[in-house]
Design an enzyme around this catalytic site. Structure first.
Site, mmCIF file in Angstrom:
data_model
loop_
_atom_site.group_PDB
_atom_site.id
_atom_site.type_symbol
_atom_site.label_atom_id
_atom_site.label_comp_id
_atom_site.label_asym_id
_atom_site.label_seq_id
_atom_site.Cartn_x
_atom_site.Cartn_y
_atom_site.Cartn_z
ATOM 1 N N ARG A 1 46.623 -44.652 69.049
ATOM 2 C CA ARG A 1 47.257 -43.507 69.722
ATOM 3 C C ARG A 1 46.398 -42.978 70.862
ATOM 4 N NH1 ARG A 1 49.623 -40.755 64.264
ATOM 5 N NH2 ARG A 1 51.626 -41.801 64.324
ATOM 6 N N GLY B 1 58.218 -46.275 61.674
ATOM 7 C CA GLY B 1 57.171 -46.581 60.707
ATOM 8 C C GLY B 1 56.987 -48.021 60.290
ATOM 9 N N LYS C 1 66.351 -46.514 51.499
ATOM 10 C CA LYS C 1 67.496 -45.692 51.074
ATOM 11 C C LYS C 1 68.569 -45.540 52.128
ATOM 12 C CE LYS C 1 65.005 -42.729 47.887
ATOM 13 N NZ LYS C 1 64.464 -41.386 47.699
ATOM 14 N N GLY D 1 59.601 -40.755 63.451
ATOM 15 C CA GLY D 1 60.676 -39.777 63.278
ATOM 16 C C GLY D 1 61.400 -39.474 64.576
#
Ligand code: AMP
Length: 417
Positions: free
Chosen positions: A34, A375, A219, A398
């Site tokens: 990063r 991710g 999920k 996200g």
């Protein structure tokens, strides 16, 4: 305004970066990706005579100061990569003097913005049994304090640059609120943010067709909005990972002990109907590798996807599915990949994810534009050494997912406003 045509000479530039890097128990950085990712923007500013003010969050501190989350440990690495001896402001909210003292080409790093609850604008230390009124009052108070905090941060600088795509989906003081203190000619995206925004636009706004999205992971419930939005955009939607089993069970298949969500079965049938209505071809795996326990060394066998015996768990897609999916992916002109095909962290169940990664790389070689993000897909593509064989690997987990959901990201809106 873009960072390329802004004249930074003599200007104090507040740059919101994402320096939220992992550090070990001795405060040694274990992955500086990063920090390196922000360098093009930071170097551009100092090399053009700007006075650089860098600000970031790190971790999730709950108090001020919280030495465990101090950004001080990254200072030497930032200085080294930037080629400038970077100063440090021990308190991000009391950095007036140090920022004012900067000369052209100099740089300062502010201490962790999240030492102040105002950064996130969420109340801290509220008693668990607080009443609804108390909660509402605390919320209102912190929102007002956030505005002041943001104004104060803005007062350090002449211009504002947001290069932290990873937090662009948060309406925090430094990622969105403070931008309103600058007029449109003095706020802009950094190079990294610009690349991310363009990558998302390329895929979501006007994709070359056929457009194939691959959605995986654990999920359905965490990906509903994304799948729904994609069903209005894509030509093909490939479903992989554990969420497959909710669809298969809903269709009456036998899934043994595979991970699934009973309360999302109706929804999965609705999604299939919606796909049909929208003319989207939805692909579910046809076969899978199953295991007798959730363990890399478990016994394994391959079965049809709807024929998993009791006591067995679906862990990865198998050969036939890999082939079908690879054909679809390779005949696409735009590919979006989010979420692994199986439990890729275990060597024996990584084959499907590797095959998908390879297919995305092959499609890119054949001229497709490919975006990998969120991710675990990034971990996947890195694990298989194929990151430089796809068009773009997003740095924002996200934030990327919310952009794919079709949401307007506050960090982007605050600049475009
Ligand atoms: P997510 O965080 O929802 O993107 O899901 C990523 C996780 O899903 C990874 O840790 C994978 O190991 C896991 N996963 C993928 N396929 C399966 C599966 N068939 N059973 C259990 N977990 C899975």
């Amino acid at each position: 305004m873009t960072i390329d045509n802004y004249n930074f000479k003599g200007k104090k530039a507040f740059v919101r970066v994402d320096f939220n890097v992992p550090v070990d128990e001795n405060f040694v950085i274990t992955d500086d990706t990063r920090i390196r990712a922000a360098m093009p923007t930071l170097k551009h500013i100092v090399e053009n005579g700007g006075r650089l003010i860098m600000a970031s969050h790190m971790g999730r501190p709950k108090k001020n100061p919280d030495p465990k989350y101090s950004l001080k440990c990254i200072l030497p690495r930032v200085s080294e990569l930037l080629g400038v001896e970077v100063k440090f402001a021990e308190d991000c909210n009391q950095a007036d003097e140090i920022c004012a003292s900067l000369k052209d080409g100099e740089a300062v790093l502010l201490e962790n913005l999240r030492f102040y609850a105002e950064e996130e604008g969420k109340p801290r230390g509220l008693a668990e049994d607080a009443s609804d009124e108390e909660k509402a009052a605390a919320k209102k108070a912190i929102k007002a304090a956030q505005k002041e905090f943001a104004k104060h941060l803005a007062s350090y600088a002449d211009c504002y640059v947001n290069d932290a795509f990873g937090t662009a989906h948060r309406a925090h003081a430094s990622t969105a609120v403070m931008a309103s203190s600058f007029d449109k000619d003095n706020k802009m995206f950094g190079f990294l943010m610009e690349k991310e925004v363009k990558a998302v636009e390329k895929v979501m706004a006007n994709p070359a067709r056929p457009f194939t999205a691959i959605m995986g992971g654990s999920k359905v419930s965490t990906k509903i909005e994304i799948i729904e939005n994609l069903l209005t955009k894509v030509d093909n939607l490939i479903i992989v990972g554990a969420m497959t089993y909710t669809f298969i069970k809903a269709q009456g298949g036998m899934i043994g002990d595979s991970l699934h969500e009973d309360d999302k079965m109706d929804l999965s049938l609705e999604l299939l109907k919606k796909a049909e209505k929208n003319g989207v071809k939805m692909y579910l795996p046809v076969d899978n590798v199953i295991a007798d326990k959730f363990d890399n060394n478990a016994h394994r066998q391959t079965t049809e996807i709807h024929n998993v015996p009791n006591g067995w768990i679906g862990m990865d897609i198998a050969e036939m599915s890999e082939r079908v999916f690879a054909d679809v992916i390779k005949s696409s002109k735009t590919v979006l990949w989010n979420g692994p095909a199986g439990v890729f962290e275990m060597e024996n169940f990584a084959h499907g994810s590797k095959a998908l990664a390879q297919a995305v790389a092959d499609a890119t070689q054949l001229g497709a534009y490919s975006l990998v993000g969120g991710g675990d897909s990034v971990a996947c593509i890195n694990k298989f050494g194929l990151a430089d064989k796809v068009s773009y690997v997003s740095t924002g987990g996200g934030a990327l997912l919310e952009a794919i959901e079709g949401k307007v990201l506050p960090g982007i809106a605050a600049i475009n406003d």
